[in-house]
Design a protein around this motif. Structure first.
Motif, PDB file in Angstrom:
ATOM      1  N   GLY A 188       0.800  -1.218   0.000  1.00  0.00           N
ATOM      2  CA  GLY A 188       0.000   0.000   0.000  1.00  0.00           C
ATOM      3  C   GLY A 188       0.830   1.265   0.000  1.00  0.00           C
ATOM      4  N   LEU A 189       1.975   1.233   0.663  1.00  0.00           N
ATOM      5  CA  LEU A 189       2.850   2.404   0.706  1.00  0.00           C
ATOM      6  C   LEU A 189       3.277   2.809  -0.700  1.00  0.00           C
ATOM      7  CD1 LEU A 189       4.556   4.445   2.374  1.00  0.00           C
ATOM      8  CD2 LEU A 189       6.369   2.706   2.419  1.00  0.00           C
ATOM      9  N   TYR A 190       3.654   1.842  -1.526  1.00  0.00           N
ATOM     10  CA  TYR A 190       4.085   2.132  -2.894  1.00  0.00           C
ATOM     11  C   TYR A 190       2.921   2.659  -3.727  1.00  0.00           C
ATOM     12  CZ  TYR A 190       8.674  -0.200  -2.471  1.00  0.00           C
ATOM     13  OH  TYR A 190       9.964  -0.530  -2.129  1.00  0.00           O
ATOM     14  N   MET A 191       1.769   2.016  -3.602  1.00  0.00           N
ATOM     15  CA  MET A 191       0.606   2.412  -4.402  1.00  0.00           C
ATOM     16  C   MET A 191       0.150   3.823  -4.038  1.00  0.00           C
ATOM     17  SD  MET A 191      -2.878   0.209  -5.048  1.00  0.00           S
ATOM     18  CE  MET A 191      -2.002  -1.128  -5.862  1.00  0.00           C
ATOM     19  N   ASP A 192       0.069   4.095  -2.746  1.00  0.00           N
ATOM     20  CA  ASP A 192      -0.351   5.425  -2.312  1.00  0.00           C
ATOM     21  C   ASP A 192       0.640   6.493  -2.760  1.00  0.00           C
ATOM     22  OD1 ASP A 192      -2.518   4.291  -1.110  1.00  0.00           O
ATOM     23  OD2 ASP A 192      -1.811   4.540   0.947  1.00  0.00           O
ATOM     24  N   ALA A 193       1.924   6.186  -2.673  1.00  0.00           N
ATOM     25  CA  ALA A 193       2.957   7.174  -2.984  1.00  0.00           C
ATOM     26  C   ALA A 193       2.931   7.589  -4.447  1.00  0.00           C
ATOM     27  CB  ALA A 193       4.338   6.632  -2.612  1.00  0.00           C
ATOM     28  N   ILE A 194       2.751   6.637  -5.350  1.00  0.00           N
ATOM     29  CA  ILE A 194       2.767   6.997  -6.771  1.00  0.00           C
ATOM     30  C   ILE A 194       1.497   7.751  -7.152  1.00  0.00           C
ATOM     31  CG2 ILE A 194       1.805   4.809  -7.607  1.00  0.00           C
ATOM     32  CD1 ILE A 194       3.776   5.055  -9.982  1.00  0.00           C
ATOM     33  N   ILE A 195       0.357   7.405  -6.531  1.00  0.00           N
ATOM     34  CA  ILE A 195      -0.890   8.101  -6.840  1.00  0.00           C
ATOM     35  C   ILE A 195      -0.863   9.523  -6.267  1.00  0.00           C
ATOM     36  CG2 ILE A 195      -3.373   8.158  -6.383  1.00  0.00           C
ATOM     37  CD1 ILE A 195      -2.455   6.164  -8.561  1.00  0.00           C
ATOM     38  N   LYS A 196      -0.342   9.672  -5.078  1.00  0.00           N
ATOM     39  CA  LYS A 196      -0.268  11.003  -4.472  1.00  0.00           C
ATOM     40  C   LYS A 196       0.787  11.867  -5.148  1.00  0.00           C
ATOM     41  CE  LYS A 196      -1.808   9.536   0.130  1.00  0.00           C
ATOM     42  NZ  LYS A 196      -1.379   9.279   1.537  1.00  0.00           N
ATOM     43  N   GLY A 197       1.745  11.218  -5.820  1.00  0.00           N
ATOM     44  CA  GLY A 197       2.837  11.972  -6.423  1.00  0.00           C
ATOM     45  C   GLY A 197       3.786  12.500  -5.373  1.00  0.00           C
ATOM     46  N   ASN A 198       3.970  11.720  -4.325  1.00  0.00           N
ATOM     47  CA  ASN A 198       4.820  12.171  -3.216  1.00  0.00           C
ATOM     48  C   ASN A 198       6.219  12.519  -3.687  1.00  0.00           C
ATOM     49  OD1 ASN A 198       2.747  11.744  -1.459  1.00  0.00           O
ATOM     50  ND2 ASN A 198       3.634   9.966  -0.435  1.00  0.00           N
ATOM     51  N   SER A 199       6.715  13.626  -3.168  1.00  0.00           N
ATOM     52  CA  SER A 199       8.125  13.937  -3.368  1.00  0.00           C
ATOM     53  C   SER A 199       8.855  13.447  -2.127  1.00  0.00           C
ATOM     54  CB  SER A 199       8.341  15.439  -3.535  1.00  0.00           C
ATOM     55  OG  SER A 199       7.965  16.126  -2.361  1.00  0.00           O
TER      56      SER A 199
END
Length: 311
Positions: A101-112
């Motif tokens: 979930g961490l990876y999926m959320d990060a790419i969707i949020k566009g986390n820097s």
């Protein structure tokens, strides 16, 4: 809404098959969101899709790192996001599937993510830990960023070092950096689908059967090969469920049978943690599977929740 479908859910819930079949009817490509499938030579224990299971659908973020490497969520986003953008720019559907979930959320949020510059500061911090232990660094972090220091256990050397490194490199605490990131709207607006079973016992049976299948497919030999390659047991990759337990068995710390039992138990606990993570996302439309439900029924229910699915 972007032409992105995120398929979330616990291990052994059927994410790979659904992703492939949706990709076939939606002119899509699949991006794996699995923190262990990114490693080469780790195919059986990570349930990495085989060429036959891919059915000709392009898959990305599989086998992109050596098992000796440490692979971060920041590096994942940095590598996967250009692939996602390329898929969308070609008018195709991007299907993100996986249980991390961490990876999926990060790419969707566009986390820097705070950078990992090669200035030598991190190496100096690591050397200090080797010489003095982690407690002096934790006390230093308490003065700089008390919120992070409270959250971090003294055994979590990696994150303590990371928090200090971010401050020394950027002048911002990692707490401040994370707060700033949280205020940014998501980069993408996908369709969120979740796979789970109406009866938890059904999921656990599938997990146990999967572990047995992995052993039949040669998981023990896969672990032996990794150790023979010189992959240290302390490597991030070797902390994956299945690898850690069998490595312990190979070193005489338990029997193979005991290791297999532990793999099943650890997998069930991991599934519970995955569900806890994904349940926090109110955008996920859950497809609660019945034990004997055929795949076509699941597929039909999935497509009914995709606005851009053209019947």
């Amino acid at each position: 809404m972007d032409k992105i479908i995120c398929i979330a859910g616990p291990t052994a819930s059927g994410k790979t098959k659904l992703a492939v079949q949706l990709a076939k009817v939606l002119n899509g490509e699949v991006i794996s969101c699995d923190s262990m499938q990114i490693y080469r030579h780790m195919d059986i224990g990570t349930a990495k899709p085989t060429p036959a299971e891919m059915e000709g659908v392009p898959h990305h973020m599989l086998s992109v790192a050596d098992p000796q490497e440490a692979f971060s969520v920041g590096r994942y986003v940095e590598t996967a996001d250009p692939i996602l953008q390329r898929i969308l720019s070609q008018g195709k559907t991007a299907i993100l599937a996986g249980g991390t979930g961490l990876y999926m959320d990060a790419i969707i949020k566009g986390n820097s993510f705070a950078p990992y510059p090669a200035t030598g500061r991190r190496q100096a911090l690591e050397a200090q830990v080797q010489k003095e232990g982690v407690l002096p660094l934790l006390r230093q972090l308490e003065e700089i960023d008390p919120d992070s220091a409270k959250r971090l256990h003294p055994s979590d050397e990696k994150r303590i070092i990371r928090a200090l490194e971010v401050y020394l490199e950027t002048g911002k605490t990692i707490t401040q950096h994370n707060l700033e990131t949280q205020t940014i709207p998501p980069k993408y607006t996908p369709v969120w689908l979740g796979l789970d079973f109406a009866e938890r016992a059904a999921l656990y049976r599938r997990i146990d059967l999967r572990v047995d299948s992995m052993m039949d497919a040669g998981l023990l030999s896969e672990v032996q090969a990794l150790l023979a390659m010189g992959v240290p047991e302390t490597a991030t990759s070797m902390q994956a469920i299945g690898y850690k337990e069998l490595a312990a068995a190979l070193h005489g710390q338990c029997t193979i049978e005991e290791a297999v039992s532990q793999i099943k138990q650890s997998s069930r606990r991991y599934a519970k943690r995955q569900l806890t993570w994904f349940r926090r996302n109110s955008a996920i439309q859950w497809l609660m599977r019945r034990d004997a439900e055929d795949f076509q029924s699941i597929f039909s229910r999935a497509t009914a929740n995709i606005p851009f699915f053209d019947t």
